[in-house]
Design a protein around this motif. Sequence first.
Motif, short mmCIF file in Angstrom:
data_model
loop_
_atom_site.label_atom_id
_atom_site.label_comp_id
_atom_site.label_asym_id
_atom_site.label_seq_id
_atom_site.Cartn_x
_atom_site.Cartn_y
_atom_site.Cartn_z
N GLY A 203 53.25 31.36 78.59
CA GLY A 203 52.88 30.39 77.56
C GLY A 203 53.58 30.66 76.23
O GLY A 203 54.53 31.42 76.14
N ILE A 204 53.10 30.03 75.18
CA ILE A 204 53.67 30.16 73.84
C ILE A 204 53.26 31.51 73.23
O ILE A 204 52.09 31.91 73.34
N PRO A 205 54.19 32.23 72.59
CA PRO A 205 53.83 33.49 71.92
C PRO A 205 52.73 33.26 70.88
O PRO A 205 52.61 32.17 70.30
N SER A 206 51.94 34.28 70.64
CA SER A 206 50.84 34.16 69.68
C SER A 206 51.38 34.06 68.26
O SER A 206 52.55 34.38 68.00
N HIS A 207 50.50 33.66 67.34
CA HIS A 207 50.85 33.57 65.93
C HIS A 207 51.41 34.90 65.41
O HIS A 207 52.43 34.95 64.72
N ASP A 208 50.75 36.01 65.74
CA ASP A 208 51.18 37.33 65.26
C ASP A 208 52.56 37.70 65.79
O ASP A 208 53.38 38.29 65.07
#
Length: 205
Positions: A21-26
């Motif tokens: 999935g999409i990488p996290s905000h951090d």
Amino acid sequence: MEAFGECNLEWLRNFREFENGIPSHDTIVRTVSMVEPDEFSVCFVQWMKESIERVDGRIKTIAIDGKSLRGTYDKERKTCLVHMVSAFAIEYGAVLGQVKTEEKSNEITAIPELLKLLDVKGAIVTIDVMGCQVKIAQQIIDQKGDYLLTVKENQGRLNEVFNQHFNVVTLSKYDGLNYSTEEKAHGRTEKECTSLVNLSMNLLI
């Protein structure tokens, strides 16, 4: 970026698998913070240049202007912490490049740095009164471009020459190429007149 990625995941998978999935905000923040700003700026300018060339080729007008970023106001110092000088391609409605300054007065030093990144050959570069400097005009000429600069009272000798040779009475009698607009704004009527006049560099200097 994370929200954009989540909304466009299927489209993004045309370019990468994104198995997790999409990488996290951090993760995105850590990755972006590792990018060297000056190198990124050079890459961005080159990418914009190539993108425009793919459309139909040549940029005719580049507007350079400085703006303070909203939300960066420091109440203690009573000034904005981030001020950007940007180059804008008028025909395409796109930013070609930016240089950060800490104060508006630094536009004079930031504009030459921004010009170094740009290909202004054959284009008209417009700059407000802050950029009305002999060295900036000469740099544009050296890079094979043309310039349109604003003259106000901060340019003492140059402003005096313009008032002597291009005052309201003289321009009202001018029968060469000219254009005027009139509009109501901010509770007043504003009329702007533009005339194409043949000048020698000796007069300007």
